[in-house]
Scaffold this motif. Structure first.
Motif, PDB file in Angstrom:
ATOM      1  N   MET A   1       0.844  -1.152  -0.108  1.00 23.81           N
ATOM      2  CA  MET A   1      -0.083  -0.076   0.063  1.00 23.81           C
ATOM      3  C   MET A   1       0.976   1.302   0.027  1.00 23.81           C
ATOM      4  O   MET A   1       1.978   1.252   0.803  1.00 23.81           O
ATOM      5  N   ARG A   6      -3.571   6.603   6.598  1.00 27.02           N
ATOM      6  CA  ARG A   6      -3.631   5.510   6.914  1.00 27.02           C
ATOM      7  C   ARG A   6      -4.711   5.321   7.995  1.00 27.02           C
ATOM      8  O   ARG A   6      -4.834   6.292   8.960  1.00 27.02           O
ATOM      9  N   TYR A  53     -15.392  -1.009   8.099  1.00 24.53           N
ATOM     10  CA  TYR A  53     -14.063  -0.905   7.087  1.00 24.53           C
ATOM     11  C   TYR A  53     -14.624  -0.917   5.708  1.00 24.53           C
ATOM     12  O   TYR A  53     -14.152  -0.406   4.968  1.00 24.53           O
ATOM     13  N   ARG A  54     -15.569  -1.767   5.225  1.00 22.74           N
ATOM     14  CA  ARG A  54     -16.350  -1.669   4.121  1.00 22.74           C
ATOM     15  C   ARG A  54     -16.735  -0.362   3.689  1.00 22.74           C
ATOM     16  O   ARG A  54     -16.415   0.134   2.481  1.00 22.74           O
ATOM     17  N   ARG A  57     -13.349   1.703   3.063  1.00 21.77           N
ATOM     18  CA  ARG A  57     -12.774   1.309   1.653  1.00 21.77           C
ATOM     19  C   ARG A  57     -13.560   1.653   0.618  1.00 21.77           C
ATOM     20  O   ARG A  57     -12.906   1.915  -0.618  1.00 21.77           O
ATOM     21  N   GLN A  66      -6.327  -0.482   8.076  1.00 22.16           N
ATOM     22  CA  GLN A  66      -6.103  -1.786   8.603  1.00 22.16           C
ATOM     23  C   GLN A  66      -6.798  -2.131   9.742  1.00 22.16           C
ATOM     24  O   GLN A  66      -7.382  -1.447  10.468  1.00 22.16           O
ATOM     25  N   VAL A  67      -7.209  -3.448  10.019  1.00 21.54           N
ATOM     26  CA  VAL A  67      -7.865  -3.761  11.061  1.00 21.54           C
ATOM     27  C   VAL A  67      -7.094  -4.702  12.160  1.00 21.54           C
ATOM     28  O   VAL A  67      -6.014  -5.418  11.557  1.00 21.54           O
ATOM     29  N   VAL A  68      -6.654  -3.998  13.124  1.00 23.49           N
ATOM     30  CA  VAL A  68      -5.595  -4.650  14.041  1.00 23.49           C
ATOM     31  C   VAL A  68      -6.337  -5.042  15.592  1.00 23.49           C
ATOM     32  O   VAL A  68      -7.075  -4.428  15.917  1.00 23.49           O
ATOM     33  N   GLU A  69      -5.783  -6.371  15.960  1.00 28.03           N
ATOM     34  CA  GLU A  69      -6.304  -6.831  17.130  1.00 28.03           C
ATOM     35  C   GLU A  69      -5.568  -5.749  18.438  1.00 28.03           C
ATOM     36  O   GLU A  69      -4.022  -5.673  18.135  1.00 28.03           O
ATOM     37  N   TRP A  75       3.046  -3.999  16.863  1.00 25.97           N
ATOM     38  CA  TRP A  75       2.894  -3.154  15.652  1.00 25.97           C
ATOM     39  C   TRP A  75       2.014  -1.681  16.004  1.00 25.97           C
ATOM     40  O   TRP A  75       2.347  -0.892  15.603  1.00 25.97           O
TER      41      TRP A  75
END
Lengths: 135, 569
Positions: A1, A6, A53-54, A57, A66-69, A75
């Motif tokens: 990307m 972001r 998210y959708r 996007r 970015q989907v992050v736990e 990170w």
């Protein structure tokens, strides 16, 4: 990307922890009962974040989403810090973004936490993202 | 030899493995294509299928596969000397685990992110799905049994860890409640949790808890009573929602993983300690299992672990952004696990001397080495912590707390997953009571490993551990078979899978044969028959793997024959 911008969406998976030998397996793959019987709340939240998210996007295809736990601090913490500093926030403010941004349900746009706690609806979220991108 | 030198060489080999071998796998074996539309893009929903940055995904993947298991195996295996143990960890990580974890991820991605269980039935045959479930059933049973023993041994030998560990349960629940109700970030509460947990270490150290008196009153051994307590705990914990206890404790564990790694490698660097164990132990007493084949089933996780294929094909494959990222995520994950095993070897061969233990006495024979393995790791880490200025007594309790935290989370997850597997097996067998009920699968998921954990006695842990390693290797064998068949069908050379597959199956069946003879010779009517059943599964796997590979080879030959020869330009 290659996008300059972001958006980070933080959300917890409904699945397992436990490391080797037990971690990382998705409970849903083996649990065929209706969602109400297991991690229904977590699943609902995952789906809310998924909707968001959708929406981001679709509306902003050039933005890196970015989907992050939240557990993935190795990170997440440096990424929010770096983005916040790149945005020009002072170290103290950047630290505040890190503190708020690692929450389940948080939405972070270029290092700025625009939402934390309850997941906003897609339209509201898009407004927040656009506003943060303009700043 | 200075331990830090060995660490530097191993890390250098891991770097070379990544640089060259993973590139060979990526280009020549898996033929990764940056333009392939991964399931994360094909089915993007932002929920399960999410294209994810490779560094983010590596974080998810590594925290999912790292745990207590890569500590125990190497801590036992140094009995044969640090040379064989380290050689297997390094070679296994670079050539077996790397190809396995990376391959499982690629095959899953090329098959709509299906998990390895489903892939066995689509790539090999439908019969293999039953084989997969049977292997996983035994694997989880043995995981729960061995980790219950690990925890019980640590509580008996390091009673200072009891208060911090039992404090961690309400602490994790409180953190979970706080995060859930306040909808707030987990980072600060979980760091506060780690601090509070570590503040309990001096308290636990000052007030060690022994339940020997209670055990005597009840009429069981202290270790057995701890095992009973752990299974009661795991049974209850597996029935409550994951966000209540499992996930918040996992946050605490993820911090502890990095703290422990920093202490091991930082302490080693500062102390410049020497390895006191022999390279090859030639002073082993008669009756010690030969390192060929037992080394290769004693060290499963840390060299190659079948469980990683479940992770690679479970959640990781649904999030892979570009197919080419599989090299970084899958192969690097294996190297991370190999580094944990390296830390365990250093703690039990170099760190152990700092605390004044005599290595030769601590590794006098297989029974002592296996029952004391985790204790040796704990003492070794305490030694490294002392290099960094942490008092030895506190360092010991700290290391015990880290291992128990991981092992307890693994048990919680293991019992939970076992319940689902039992339900699935119930469905296949048409036993509605087992398939639909919540009670009976939980009872089975707790009772079977409990029986195994209490039956063998104090010094038979090594037997149970090698059985666990064997089953884990069978899972890896099944995954390698799937990957090899897929590679072959794609007209590429499956030698990178066939060699570790053949080696693993040869070692596991050989170890099973020896164990069967020994167990029945010792009139061990529990582990003997269990060993026979697992041997049956291994044979079944060998047959399925050969049939699938022969079939794939024929298909490839037929395709080659049918393909017209292109005229030269």
């Amino acid at each position: 990307m290659t996008s300059r911008h972001r958006v980070v969406l933080v959300r917890q998976r409904a699945g397992a922890g436990g490391g080797c030998c037990g971690g990382g397996m998705s409970f849903e793959e083996h649990d065929h009962r209706p969602a109400a019987g297991r991690d229904a709340a977590a699943r609902v939240r995952m789906e809310q974040v998924g909707e968001l998210y959708r929406a981001v996007r679709a509306a902003l295809p050039d933005v890196d989403v970015q989907v992050v736990e939240p557990r993935n601090t190795a990170w997440l913490v440096p990424a929010i810090w770096r983005d916040a500093r790149r945005r020009g926030l002072a170290p103290r403010d950047a630290l505040e973004q890190v503190r708020r941004g690692v929450a389940d349900g948080a939405m972070v746009v270029d290092g700025l936490v625009v939402s934390a706690g309850d997941v906003p609806g897609p339209a509201e979220a898009l407004g927040l993202v656009r506003a943060a991108l303009r700043e | 030899m200075p331990a830090i030198l060995v660490v530097a060489v191993v890390l250098g080999l891991y770097a070379l493995g990544y640089r060259y071998y993973s590139r060979y796998l990526a280009e020549r074996v898996y033929a990764l294509d940056a333009n392939f539309v991964t399931p994360a893009h094909e089915f993007t929903d932002g929920v399960d299928y999410v294209p994810t940055n490779k560094h983010v995904l590596f974080g998810h993947h590594f925290t999912s596969i790292a745990g207590a298991a890569p500590i125990v195996g190497p801590a036992i295996a140094v009995l044969w000397g640090w040379g064989p143990a380290l050689a297997w960890v390094v070679l296994g990580t670079i050539f077996a685990s790397g190809a396995h974890d990376f391959g499982a991820l690629v095959v899953s991605v090329r098959n709509k992110a299906r998990n390895i269980g489903t892939l066995t039935s689509t790539v090999i045959n439908t019969r293999s799905r039953t084989l997969f479930l049977a292997i996983i059933f035994f694997l989880l049973t043995l995981v729960n049994a061995v980790f219950a023993i690990v925890i019980a041994n640590l509580f008996v030998n390091f009673p200072g860890a009891v208060i911090p560990i039992f404090f961690e349960i309400p602490l994790a629940i409180a953190i979970g409640q706080y995060i859930y109700r306040k909808r707030t970030a987990a980072l600060v509460p979980s760091i506060v949790g780690v601090v509070l947990l570590y503040l309990m270490i001096p308290v636990g150290s000052a007030y060690p808890i022994s339940i020997a008196g209670l055990a005597e009153t009840v009429g069981v051994g202290e270790r057995t009573l701890w095992i009973i307590i752990m299974f009661v705990y795991a049974g209850i914990a597996s029935r409550i929602p994951v966000w209540v206890l499992l996930q918040p404790r996992d946050y605490i564990n993820s911090h502890q993983l990095f703290i422990a790694l920093a202490i091991i490698f930082g302490g080693l660097l500062v102390g410049f300690d020497r390895i006191v164990a022999p390279v090859v132990n030639t002073a082993l007493p008669a009756g010690t299992p030969n390192w060929f084949p037992f080394l290769f089933v004693t060290v499963a996780c840390g060299a190659i672990s079948g469980f990683h294929s479940l992770v690679s094909s479970g959640t990781t494959s649904k999030q892979l952004d570009k197919e080419t990222d599989a090299r970084f995520v899958g192969y690097m994950g294996s190297l991370g696990e190999g580094s944990l095993a390296l830390g365990a070897i250093m703690a039990t061969t170099a760190g152990i001397a700092i605390v004044g233990l005599n290595w030769a006495e601590e590794y006098a024979d297989f029974a002592i080495a296996s029952s004391g393995a985790v204790g040796h790791f704990v003492q070794g880490v305490a030694g490294f912590a002392s290099n960094l200025g942490v008092p030895m007594a506190l360092g010991t309790v700290f290391a015990a707390v880290v291992v128990v935290s991981f092992a307890a989370t693994t048990m919680d997850t293991g019992v939970r997953l076992q319940r689902y597997i039992v339900q699935e097996i119930g469905g296949i067998l048409g036993w509605e009571r087992l398939e639909k009920s919540l009670l009976w699968p939980t009872v089975l998921a707790v009772a079977v490993p409990f029986g195994l954990a209490v039956a063998p006695g104090d010094l038979a842990f090594g037997r149970l551990w090698t059985l666990f390693g064997t089953t884990n290797q069978l899972t890896a064998g099944l995954a390698l078979s799937v990957i090899a068949v897929w590679v072959m069908r794609n007209n590429r050379n499956p030698i990178a899978q066939i060699i570790p597959l053949t080696f693993l199956l040869a070692m596991t069946t050989w170890a099973l044969l020896i164990n069967t003879r020994n167990f029945f010779g010792d009139r061990d009517w529990l582990l003997g028959p269990l060993n026979v059943v697992i041997f049956g599964l291994a044979c079944w796997l060998v047959v399925e793997a050969i049939l699938a590979l022969v079939r794939a080879s024929r298909e490839r030959a037929e395709i080659t024959e049918e393909t017209p020869v292109r005229p030269a330009p």
